[in-house]
Design a protein around this motif. Structure first.
Motif, short mmCIF file in Angstrom:
data_model
loop_
_atom_site.label_atom_id
_atom_site.label_comp_id
_atom_site.label_asym_id
_atom_site.label_seq_id
_atom_site.Cartn_x
_atom_site.Cartn_y
_atom_site.Cartn_z
N LEU A 40 0.83 -1.21 0.00
CA LEU A 40 0.00 0.00 0.00
C LEU A 40 0.86 1.26 0.00
O LEU A 40 0.57 2.21 -0.72
CB LEU A 40 -0.94 0.00 1.21
CG LEU A 40 -2.08 -1.00 1.18
CD1 LEU A 40 -2.84 -0.97 2.50
CD2 LEU A 40 -3.01 -0.74 0.01
N TYR A 98 1.10 6.33 -7.05
CA TYR A 98 -0.08 7.10 -7.45
C TYR A 98 0.22 8.60 -7.37
O TYR A 98 -0.10 9.35 -8.29
CB TYR A 98 -1.26 6.74 -6.55
CG TYR A 98 -2.55 7.44 -6.90
CD1 TYR A 98 -3.50 6.82 -7.69
CD2 TYR A 98 -2.83 8.71 -6.42
CE1 TYR A 98 -4.69 7.45 -8.02
CE2 TYR A 98 -4.01 9.35 -6.73
CZ TYR A 98 -4.94 8.72 -7.53
OH TYR A 98 -6.11 9.36 -7.84
N LEU A 109 -1.41 -2.53 -8.77
CA LEU A 109 -2.19 -1.30 -8.62
C LEU A 109 -3.03 -1.02 -9.85
O LEU A 109 -2.54 -1.14 -10.98
CB LEU A 109 -1.21 -0.14 -8.39
CG LEU A 109 -1.72 1.29 -8.54
CD1 LEU A 109 -2.74 1.62 -7.46
CD2 LEU A 109 -0.55 2.26 -8.49
N GLU A 160 -11.18 -2.48 -9.04
CA GLU A 160 -10.44 -3.62 -8.50
C GLU A 160 -10.71 -4.89 -9.29
O GLU A 160 -10.16 -5.95 -8.99
CB GLU A 160 -10.77 -3.82 -7.01
CG GLU A 160 -12.17 -4.32 -6.73
CD GLU A 160 -13.23 -3.23 -6.76
OE1 GLU A 160 -14.39 -3.57 -6.52
OE2 GLU A 160 -12.92 -2.04 -7.00
N CYS A 193 -5.36 -3.86 -6.36
CA CYS A 193 -5.60 -2.80 -5.40
C CYS A 193 -5.99 -1.55 -6.18
O CYS A 193 -5.15 -0.94 -6.85
CB CYS A 193 -4.33 -2.56 -4.58
SG CYS A 193 -4.49 -1.23 -3.36
N TYR A 194 -7.26 -1.19 -6.12
CA TYR A 194 -7.77 -0.01 -6.81
C TYR A 194 -7.61 1.19 -5.90
O TYR A 194 -8.10 1.21 -4.77
CB TYR A 194 -9.24 -0.21 -7.18
CG TYR A 194 -9.90 1.01 -7.76
CD1 TYR A 194 -9.48 1.51 -8.99
CD2 TYR A 194 -10.93 1.65 -7.10
CE1 TYR A 194 -10.09 2.64 -9.54
CE2 TYR A 194 -11.55 2.77 -7.64
CZ TYR A 194 -11.12 3.25 -8.86
OH TYR A 194 -11.72 4.36 -9.39
N VAL A 195 -6.87 2.20 -6.38
CA VAL A 195 -6.61 3.41 -5.59
C VAL A 195 -7.29 4.59 -6.27
O VAL A 195 -7.18 4.77 -7.49
CB VAL A 195 -5.09 3.67 -5.45
CG1 VAL A 195 -4.82 4.99 -4.74
CG2 VAL A 195 -4.42 2.52 -4.72
N CYS A 250 -7.86 6.40 -1.09
CA CYS A 250 -8.63 5.25 -0.62
C CYS A 250 -8.30 4.06 -1.50
O CYS A 250 -7.91 4.22 -2.66
CB CYS A 250 -10.12 5.54 -0.71
SG CYS A 250 -10.62 6.98 0.24
N TYR A 251 -8.47 2.86 -0.97
CA TYR A 251 -8.22 1.68 -1.78
C TYR A 251 -9.31 0.63 -1.56
O TYR A 251 -9.95 0.57 -0.52
CB TYR A 251 -6.83 1.09 -1.50
CG TYR A 251 -6.69 0.43 -0.15
CD1 TYR A 251 -6.86 -0.95 -0.02
CD2 TYR A 251 -6.36 1.16 0.99
CE1 TYR A 251 -6.72 -1.57 1.22
CE2 TYR A 251 -6.22 0.55 2.22
CZ TYR A 251 -6.39 -0.82 2.32
OH TYR A 251 -6.25 -1.43 3.55
N THR A 252 -9.49 -0.17 -2.60
CA THR A 252 -10.41 -1.31 -2.59
C THR A 252 -9.63 -2.49 -3.14
O THR A 252 -8.92 -2.35 -4.14
CB THR A 252 -11.64 -1.03 -3.47
OG1 THR A 252 -12.25 0.18 -3.05
CG2 THR A 252 -12.64 -2.17 -3.38
#
Length: 193
Positions: A10, A17, A109, A128, A149-151, A159-161
């Motif tokens: 992360l 990012y 990512l 994600e 990991c969707y940012v 935020c991440y999912t």
């Protein structure tokens, strides 16, 4: 997987990012090391590897002859797509074996590219969930666990999912089956929270 196991990834993903531009998408990739127990993948560690996408002849050829024609000219951009350096892959396999672990999969990512990418790509919707390119790569590696990991930035916060997938198998190399993710907090026995 514990929260602590996920933290290094992360940190790297958020840093990538923050440093990206519309011409150079953020990239963060790690291998997932762990064990299989009672049909469950227990992820014990993440190990980073270098991207050999533009330096490895096999990768360059695969992108030129298969990936770009199949998934689009966006993959002409050498900053898009990940090809794990074979020397790193061998080193990580050996390191895992020495620790009684094995390489179970990978995590990478996905940014909210439809918001931060170039104007020509704002119509894309990334999450994600695997893209067709992801599904192709998941099927190619045959790894059991493939996490995305969707940012995205929401109200000024990153935020991440998380999503986890396995190749669905069969003739359709663009299909993936979802996996359930369980995160736990690692605590020593007898130590209060």
């Amino acid at each position: 997987m514990s929260h602590g196991t996920l933290e290094p990834f992360l940190h790297a993903a958020f840093e990538a990012y923050e440093g990206c531009s519309p011409a150079e998408p953020p990239s963060s990739f790690a291998l997932l090391l762990g064990t299989l127990r009672n049909g469950r993948a227990l992820i014990a560690a993440t190990e980073f590897a270098r991207n050999a996408r533009s330096a490895d002849r096999t990768a360059t050829e695969e992108f030129r002859t298969t990936i770009v024609p199949r998934f689009g000219t966006a993959y002409d951009n050498i900053h898009r797509g990940f090809w794990c350096d074979s020397r790193d892959l061998l080193r990580i396999h050996r390191q895992a074996a020495a620790q009684g672990l094995e390489v179970l999969g990978s995590i990478h990512l996905h940014p909210d590219w439809h918001r931060i990418g170039p104007p020509s790509e704002r119509g894309l919707r990334i999450s994600e969930a695997p893209t067709p390119m992801d599904a192709y790569m998941f099927a190619s590696t045959g790894w059991l666990v493939n996490m995305i990991c969707y940012v995205e930035r929401q109200e000024g916060l990153l935020c991440y999912t998380l999503g986890a997938w396995r190749p669905a198998g069969g003739p359709d190399a663009t299909a993936c089956a979802p996996l359930r993710i369980q995160l736990h907090e690692h605590r020593e026995r007898g130590v209060p929270a």
